[in-house]
Design a protein around this motif. Structure first.
Motif, PDB file in Angstrom:
ATOM      1  N   PRO A 146      -3.295 -11.005   6.446  1.00  0.00           N
ATOM      2  CA  PRO A 146      -2.462 -10.051   5.697  1.00  0.00           C
ATOM      3  C   PRO A 146      -2.034 -10.681   4.370  1.00  0.00           C
ATOM      4  O   PRO A 146      -1.982 -11.909   4.240  1.00  0.00           O
ATOM      5  CB  PRO A 146      -1.252  -9.828   6.609  1.00  0.00           C
ATOM      6  N   ALA A 147      -1.743  -9.833   3.387  1.00  0.00           N
ATOM      7  CA  ALA A 147      -1.364 -10.352   2.073  1.00  0.00           C
ATOM      8  C   ALA A 147      -0.440  -9.369   1.371  1.00  0.00           C
ATOM      9  O   ALA A 147      -0.438  -8.179   1.669  1.00  0.00           O
ATOM     10  CB  ALA A 147      -2.613 -10.587   1.223  1.00  0.00           C
ATOM     11  N   THR A 148       0.312  -9.887   0.425  1.00  0.00           N
ATOM     12  CA  THR A 148       1.162  -9.045  -0.413  1.00  0.00           C
ATOM     13  C   THR A 148       0.318  -8.507  -1.569  1.00  0.00           C
ATOM     14  O   THR A 148      -0.764  -9.019  -1.867  1.00  0.00           O
ATOM     15  CB  THR A 148       2.336  -9.844  -0.995  1.00  0.00           C
ATOM     16  N   ALA A 149       0.843  -7.502  -2.251  1.00  0.00           N
ATOM     17  CA  ALA A 149       0.159  -6.950  -3.422  1.00  0.00           C
ATOM     18  C   ALA A 149      -0.004  -8.027  -4.491  1.00  0.00           C
ATOM     19  O   ALA A 149      -1.036  -8.089  -5.164  1.00  0.00           O
ATOM     20  CB  ALA A 149       0.927  -5.749  -3.963  1.00  0.00           C
ATOM     21  N   ILE A 193       3.710  -6.101   2.941  1.00  0.00           N
ATOM     22  CA  ILE A 193       2.594  -6.873   3.485  1.00  0.00           C
ATOM     23  C   ILE A 193       1.493  -5.890   3.886  1.00  0.00           C
ATOM     24  O   ILE A 193       1.722  -4.973   4.672  1.00  0.00           O
ATOM     25  CB  ILE A 193       3.025  -7.707   4.710  1.00  0.00           C
ATOM     26  N   TYR A 194       0.298  -6.110   3.357  1.00  0.00           N
ATOM     27  CA  TYR A 194      -0.843  -5.256   3.643  1.00  0.00           C
ATOM     28  C   TYR A 194      -1.749  -5.935   4.663  1.00  0.00           C
ATOM     29  O   TYR A 194      -1.933  -7.157   4.625  1.00  0.00           O
ATOM     30  CB  TYR A 194      -1.631  -4.975   2.355  1.00  0.00           C
ATOM     31  N   ARG A 230       3.511  -2.883   5.706  1.00  0.00           N
ATOM     32  CA  ARG A 230       4.822  -3.002   6.343  1.00  0.00           C
ATOM     33  C   ARG A 230       5.764  -3.718   5.379  1.00  0.00           C
ATOM     34  O   ARG A 230       5.331  -4.540   4.574  1.00  0.00           O
ATOM     35  CB  ARG A 230       4.726  -3.724   7.678  1.00  0.00           C
ATOM     36  N   GLN A 231       7.007  -3.345   5.455  1.00  0.00           N
ATOM     37  CA  GLN A 231       8.027  -3.922   4.579  1.00  0.00           C
ATOM     38  C   GLN A 231       8.639  -5.135   5.263  1.00  0.00           C
ATOM     39  O   GLN A 231       9.037  -5.066   6.423  1.00  0.00           O
ATOM     40  CB  GLN A 231       9.100  -2.874   4.305  1.00  0.00           C
TER      41      GLN A 231
END
Length: 105
Positions: A24-27, A64-65, A57-58
């Protein structure tokens, strides 16, 4: 399936999915991996979300994607017929190569 294929048609979106396949990763993390500005990454993420390929998800102030591989099941099933076709052709090629080697011996 058309929405998923249209989402997969873009190289930047495929890069995002490749990253999310691993973790998973952030934008922001995704933006760092792409040669485009953050607003462009956000647009790509929106397309991927709408196609059902990613979840978000926040966590506090971060989003987080993560990859939703189940969205690819229909495409995988559609491709299976083509995989079978190529397997049969490659098996036939292997047989012909083996025959050629035997004939030369």
């Amino acid at each position: 399936m058309d929405v998923v294929l249209q989402a997969l048609a873009d190289g930047s979106r495929r890069t995002v999915l490749g990253i999310l396949r691993d973790h998973p990763a952030t934008a922001g993390e995704l933006a760092d991996a792409l040669p485009i500005a953050r607003p462009g990454v956000s647009r790509h993420l929106r397309v991927l979300r709408e196609a059902g390929l990613v979840d978000v998800r926040q966590e506090a102030q971060r989003r987080i994607y993560s990859l939703r591989p189940e969205a690819l099941v229909e495409v995988d099933e559609w491709l299976e017929g083509y995989r079978a076709l190529w397997r049969n052709r490659l098996d036939a090629l292997h047989t012909e190569v083996a025959r050629g080697k035997k004939a030369r011996s």
